[in-house]
Design an enzyme around this catalytic site. Structure first.
Site, PDB file in Angstrom:
ATOM      1  N   CYS A 157       0.810  -1.235   0.000  1.00 21.78           N
ATOM      2  CA  CYS A 157       0.000   0.000   0.000  1.00 21.78           C
ATOM      3  C   CYS A 157       0.833   1.270   0.000  1.00 21.78           C
ATOM      4  O   CYS A 157       0.328   2.327  -0.381  1.00 21.78           O
ATOM      5  CB  CYS A 157      -0.896   0.044   1.224  1.00 21.78           C
TER       6      CYS A 157
HETATM    7  N1  CO8 Z   1     -21.149  -9.416   2.682  1.00 24.86           N
HETATM    8  C1  CO8 Z   1     -21.856  -9.642   3.813  1.00 24.86           C
HETATM    9  N2  CO8 Z   1     -21.279  -9.867   4.999  1.00 24.86           N
HETATM   10  C2  CO8 Z   1     -19.943  -9.879   5.054  1.00 24.86           C
HETATM   11  C3  CO8 Z   1     -19.149  -9.664   3.915  1.00 24.86           C
HETATM   12  C4  CO8 Z   1     -19.791  -9.428   2.695  1.00 24.86           C
HETATM   13  N3  CO8 Z   1     -19.103  -9.230   1.572  1.00 24.86           N
HETATM   14  N4  CO8 Z   1     -17.853  -9.715   4.281  1.00 24.86           N
HETATM   15  C5  CO8 Z   1     -17.828  -9.962   5.597  1.00 24.86           C
HETATM   16  N5  CO8 Z   1     -19.093 -10.078   6.070  1.00 24.86           N
HETATM   17  C6  CO8 Z   1     -19.522 -10.373   7.434  1.00 24.86           C
HETATM   18  C7  CO8 Z   1     -18.389 -11.000   8.228  1.00 24.86           C
HETATM   19  O1  CO8 Z   1     -18.296 -12.387   7.989  1.00 24.86           O
HETATM   20  C8  CO8 Z   1     -18.819 -10.678   9.646  1.00 24.86           C
HETATM   21  O2  CO8 Z   1     -19.822 -11.585  10.032  1.00 24.86           O
HETATM   22  P1  CO8 Z   1     -19.898 -12.120  11.575  1.00 24.86           P
HETATM   23  O3  CO8 Z   1     -20.094 -10.891  12.387  1.00 24.86           O
HETATM   24  O4  CO8 Z   1     -21.038 -13.053  11.543  1.00 24.86           O
HETATM   25  O5  CO8 Z   1     -18.564 -12.756  11.824  1.00 24.86           O
HETATM   26  C9  CO8 Z   1     -19.466  -9.309   9.516  1.00 24.86           C
HETATM   27  O6  CO8 Z   1     -19.840  -9.185   8.133  1.00 24.86           O
HETATM   28  C10 CO8 Z   1     -18.527  -8.189   9.887  1.00 24.86           C
HETATM   29  O7  CO8 Z   1     -17.267  -8.436   9.208  1.00 24.86           O
HETATM   30  P2  CO8 Z   1     -15.967  -7.602   9.491  1.00 24.86           P
HETATM   31  O8  CO8 Z   1     -15.766  -7.519  10.968  1.00 24.86           O
HETATM   32  O9  CO8 Z   1     -14.854  -8.194   8.682  1.00 24.86           O
HETATM   33  O10 CO8 Z   1     -16.410  -6.191   8.883  1.00 24.86           O
HETATM   34  P3  CO8 Z   1     -15.726  -4.811   9.028  1.00 24.86           P
HETATM   35  O11 CO8 Z   1     -16.716  -3.828   9.458  1.00 24.86           O
HETATM   36  O12 CO8 Z   1     -14.433  -4.876   9.779  1.00 24.86           O
HETATM   37  O13 CO8 Z   1     -15.389  -4.467   7.497  1.00 24.86           O
HETATM   38  C11 CO8 Z   1     -13.443  -4.405   6.068  1.00 24.86           C
HETATM   39  C12 CO8 Z   1     -14.483  -5.295   6.756  1.00 24.86           C
HETATM   40  C13 CO8 Z   1     -14.173  -3.531   5.067  1.00 24.86           C
HETATM   41  C14 CO8 Z   1     -12.433  -5.301   5.344  1.00 24.86           C
HETATM   42  C15 CO8 Z   1     -12.732  -3.519   7.102  1.00 24.86           C
HETATM   43  O14 CO8 Z   1     -12.341  -4.283   8.218  1.00 24.86           O
HETATM   44  C16 CO8 Z   1     -11.524  -2.822   6.563  1.00 24.86           C
HETATM   45  O15 CO8 Z   1     -11.541  -2.157   5.538  1.00 24.86           O
HETATM   46  N6  CO8 Z   1     -10.398  -2.884   7.281  1.00 24.86           N
HETATM   47  C17 CO8 Z   1      -9.192  -2.215   6.908  1.00 24.86           C
HETATM   48  C18 CO8 Z   1      -8.449  -3.110   6.016  1.00 24.86           C
HETATM   49  C19 CO8 Z   1      -7.396  -2.388   5.219  1.00 24.86           C
HETATM   50  O16 CO8 Z   1      -7.333  -1.202   5.096  1.00 24.86           O
HETATM   51  N7  CO8 Z   1      -6.552  -3.179   4.670  1.00 24.86           N
HETATM   52  C20 CO8 Z   1      -5.568  -2.686   3.806  1.00 24.86           C
HETATM   53  C21 CO8 Z   1      -5.541  -3.611   2.693  1.00 24.86           C
HETATM   54  S1  CO8 Z   1      -4.803  -2.892   1.280  1.00 24.86           S
HETATM   55  C22 CO8 Z   1      -3.185  -3.308   1.272  1.00 24.86           C
HETATM   56  O17 CO8 Z   1      -2.614  -3.525   2.253  1.00 24.86           O
HETATM   57  C23 CO8 Z   1      -2.523  -3.459  -0.064  1.00 24.86           C
HETATM   58  C24 CO8 Z   1      -2.200  -4.869  -0.260  1.00 24.86           C
HETATM   59  C25 CO8 Z   1      -1.749  -5.070  -1.659  1.00 24.86           C
HETATM   60  C26 CO8 Z   1      -2.849  -5.098  -2.673  1.00 24.86           C
HETATM   61  C27 CO8 Z   1      -3.548  -6.389  -2.776  1.00 24.86           C
HETATM   62  C28 CO8 Z   1      -4.330  -6.478  -4.046  1.00 24.86           C
HETATM   63  C29 CO8 Z   1      -5.065  -7.774  -4.219  1.00 24.86           C
END
Ligand code: CO8
Length: 374
Positions: A157
């Protein structure tokens, strides 16, 4: 430092194909139906879990993402494939990643009012390169006819900001006169389209910036780089194990752990305070407070992260004018997000306005530049 270093051009190449949340979710949910049907007996016997549906409402609420661009749409939504279909080019053809890098580079050169002959160094800095060698940067250098040197670097990133840091240092050291930093974020081949936690996060794009000495800059919009700041702290919470070692390890080179995966909630909790502290410390170096910053061009991973970080910095919500959001349209484009935000939202700044470019994410890594309009 004897000479002022500036950013004199920025370019964005946007793929022609896009995928809305609804299209993505329809495809994923159809794949889930097929998977659960195929594995009915094992699911009923409690041997494996049924796959749950994804939801467009969840995606927009949890991330702010409404759609993403993709280099090749074919294949990515096909439930019998679930990955983009990209042709394999021969060694003597321009590679896919060099092609999109070139498109962004040409736009940045045009914005900087420069020809390739003015450039003497090329950095291709991104989350993945499509091969180990020869460097994509050297391929781009050759295609543009640039005399000098070029290299690739990977910092997930923070690749774009870290690449600009290297350009800044090369210019300060006098090892280059004009540097092209390119971020061809061709990330769709690494997305696990069968994982509802991450299938919606990323989009493809390429961005580029031109950095040079102030005395040679002749563009309309030029920014003094006042300083750069970087920090890294090892974490496996965002990870891809894809790589050449799998050949010797007798494992599936495309297994789920070889694609992008993360502990998203953990990343959110760890990175927001790190980024806010990093930014506060960086602007303090210049005796500036958050209210002195005209614009924050922040990393574009999740709208809720940006809201929280701005709130920590400003003590209130930032307006869209102060901290523009592009992830609703572009999704997370790995390192390119803050450069897209900058590219689309800088021409209205006036002489003396100070802004901050900042990336944060895998590594963990945080990179920032404090810049001032000339
Ligand atoms: N639809 C419905 N429900 C879902 C979905 C979905 N698509 N996905 C997850 N859920 C469910 C989960 O299973 C969970 O259910 P339960 O409570 O029953 O366990 C519930 O929804 C809540 O899930 P989360 O706790 O995971 O949800 P969040 O509110 O935390 O949101 C996010 C998830 C959006 C991923 C959030 O945590 C986030 O954005 N975090 C920051 C992550 C971030 O910034 N990462 C950086 C990555 S980028 C990077 O580093 C570059 C890498 C290189 C590039 C790679 C390219 C491929």
């Amino acid at each position: 430092m004897s000479q002022q270093i500036v950013i004199s051009g920025v370019g964005i190449w946007t793929p022609e194909h896009s995928i809305t949340n609804e299209e993505l979710v329809d495809s994923y949910n159809a794949w889930v139906d097929a998977y659960n049907d195929d594995n009915k007996q094992a699911i009923e016997a409690g041997e494996i879990d049924a796959k749950p549906y994804s939801s467009a409402e969840f995606i927009e609420k949890a991330s702010g993402i409404k759609q993403r661009y993709i280099y090749q749409k074919a294949g990515a939504l096909d439930i019998d494939r679930m990955r983009p279909l990209i042709d394999d080019r021969p060694d003597d053809a321009l590679s896919h990643q060099a092609e999109i890098a070139l498109a962004a580079a040409k736009k940045a050169l045009s914005a900087a009012n420069k020809d390739a002959s003015d450039v003497d160094a090329v950095i291709v800095s991104c989350a993945y390169t499509q091969r180990a060698y020869p460097a994509i940067a050297i391929e781009v250098q050759e295609a543009l006819g640039i005399e000098g040197f070029a290299f690739d670097m990977l910092v997930a990133c923070s690749a774009a900001t870290f690449g600009m840091h290297r350009a800044y240092e090369m210019l300060c050291a006098g090892n280059a006169k004009c540097v092209l930093v390119i971020n061809p974020e061709l990330v769709s081949p690494q997305i696990n389209y069968t994982d509802r936690d991450s299938h919606f996060i990323f989009g493809d794009v390429a961005t580029a910036t031109v950095l040079e000495h102030a005395e040679t800059a002749n563009a309309e919009h030029v920014y003094d780089v006042l300083s750069t700041k970087a920090v890294t702290k090892y974490s496996s919470n965002i990870r891809s194990n894809f790589g050449y070692m799998t050949r010797a390890q007798d494992v599936d080179p495309y297994g789920p752990d070889k694609l992008f995966h993360q502990a998203g909630r953990r990343v959110f909790k760890d990175v927001c305070p790190m980024a806010a502290d990093h930014l506060s410390e960086h602007i303090e170096r210049h005796n500036l407070t958050a209210s002195d910053i005209r614009r924050w061009w922040l990393h574009q991973a999740n709208i809720n992260m940006n809201t929280l970080i701005c709130k920590k910095l400003l003590g209130r919500d930032a307006t869209a004018d102060e901290a523009p959001i592009v992830l609703d349209e572009y999704a997370n484009t790995a390192s390119a997000g803050s450069v897209i935000a900058f590219g689309l939202n800088h021409e209205d700044l006036v002489k003396g306005d100070v802004g901050v470019l900042c990336s944060f994410g895998a590594g963990y890594s945080i990179g920032s530049l404090v810049i001032q309009k000339r």
